[in-house]
Design an enzyme around this catalytic site. Sequence first.
Site, PDB file in Angstrom:
ATOM      1  N   LYS A   1       2.148  -3.896   6.584  1.00  0.00           N
ATOM      2  CA  LYS A   1       2.383  -3.717   5.184  1.00  0.00           C
ATOM      3  C   LYS A   1       4.080  -3.568   5.181  1.00  0.00           C
ATOM      4  CE  LYS A   1      -1.313  -4.526   3.515  1.00  0.00           C
ATOM      5  NZ  LYS A   1      -1.524  -6.094   2.813  1.00  0.00           N
TER       6      LYS A   1
ATOM      7  N   TYR B   1      -1.743  -1.152  10.735  1.00  0.00           N
ATOM      8  CA  TYR B   1      -2.159  -1.690   9.735  1.00  0.00           C
ATOM      9  C   TYR B   1      -0.858  -1.443   8.554  1.00  0.00           C
ATOM     10  CZ  TYR B   1      -3.589  -1.982   4.800  1.00  0.00           C
ATOM     11  OH  TYR B   1      -3.782  -2.357   3.411  1.00  0.00           O
TER      12      TYR B   1
ATOM     13  N   SER C   1       0.756  -1.420   0.024  1.00  0.00           N
ATOM     14  CA  SER C   1       0.003  -0.057   0.153  1.00  0.00           C
ATOM     15  C   SER C   1       0.574   1.173  -0.079  1.00  0.00           C
ATOM     16  CB  SER C   1      -0.834  -0.028   1.335  1.00  0.00           C
ATOM     17  OG  SER C   1      -1.466   1.273   1.523  1.00  0.00           O
TER      18      SER C   1
END
Length: 337
Positions: free
Chosen positions: A154, A150, A125
Amino acid sequence: MKIVLTGGAGYIGTHTAVVLLQNGNDVITVDNYSNSTEEALRRVMLITGKPLIMYDCDLRDERKLERIFRENGPVDCVIHFAGYKSVGESVTHPIEYYENNIHGTLSLIKCMRANSVGSLIFSSSATVYGMENLSPCRESMPRGHCINPYGWTKWFSEQIIEDTVKADRSFSAVILRYFNPAGAHESGLIGEEPNGIPNNLMPYITQTAAGKREKLIIFGNDYSTPDGTCRRDFIHVMDLAEAHMKAAEYLMKHDGLEIFNIGTGMPYSVLEVVDMFQTANCVSVPYEFGNRREGDIPECWADVKKADEQLGWKARRSLSDMCVDAWNWQRKNPDSY
Ligand code: NAD
Ligand code: WQD
């Protein structure tokens, strides 16, 4: 190619499955349906008229995963979508996010190596650019400081993949950094299914236009951007799906690790998206300006030169297409699948 999609029943996984099947590939999905349904995969088969193999399996169940790889070998490539993706939820439930997203990635890589599967495509992302990198974001920029768990999942998953490629010459990977996926398949049969109140802009807009939400709150209009609202790089989910096909082809010819931004390279402001949605669909989206949302950066968009030059991929669909397709999906599926 025979391609395993972890998280294949989800928003991006289903659209990618359509493109892969239409290009003559065999698709095997592995999903625990924690944020999806088997119905989404039945719709994929309906769109393409082709079968796929689906497994109900949590990636962290190493024994079951191992059996799936053994039963379906040899697998040419794995596209790893599976994971939790809600930024806000990751702040309130960090352990669940680290547990699912990191453990899932480790379990998958171990299983791939045990079965001599050496090609991985990973869903990363733009969030890994953090707060400090200025747009347009380039793949050569160092990963930034993430502001939520989050984002760190990643960041760490990218590092795990990078280290695996360094240590094992038979293991290659492509990391795709998505910017802001939006829209749906043009059939309106598959699309994004937000859980509860949407966090992301496009599903909030479609639900407001449908009357399910009273109004959209635009988070801040005092940013140092042309109209004061934040700017993002929205990318049509079908363009994104096609990027995975290109990445799989690329991996069949190249070793090592490559990272590609997947965006349009063209930022639009929140207000521009709302205006475009109303114009393209002839519907009204009531909105008002509210406070800034914590953690939002004013602007974020991709430098897309590398994907164009090396993957031979470029976004073809417009913001108007994203608005029309997102609205078509919402109208045809008012209560989701
Ligand atoms: P999604 O939630 O629709 O799909 C993820 C799928 O993974 C779901 O079907 C879910 O049931 C499954 N899953 C979760 N944990 C699992 C586990 N342990 N084992 C097996 N299956 C599991 O999300 P999406 O929007 O399709 O996103 C796909 C990937 O792309 C995710 O990794 C996400 O973080 C990443 N990504 C998404 C966006 C976005 O805005 N949608 C942006 C950048 C990156
Ligand atoms: C876009 C813009 C909001 C909702 C997130 C993740 C990122 C990636 C994509 C997974 C922002 C504004 C939104 C609303 C608003 N996901 N907005 N009112 O924050 O750019 O990126 O999704 O990897 O990691 O962080 O996307 O859709 O949430 O917001 O004004 O009700 O819309 O403030 O400026 P974001 P978004």
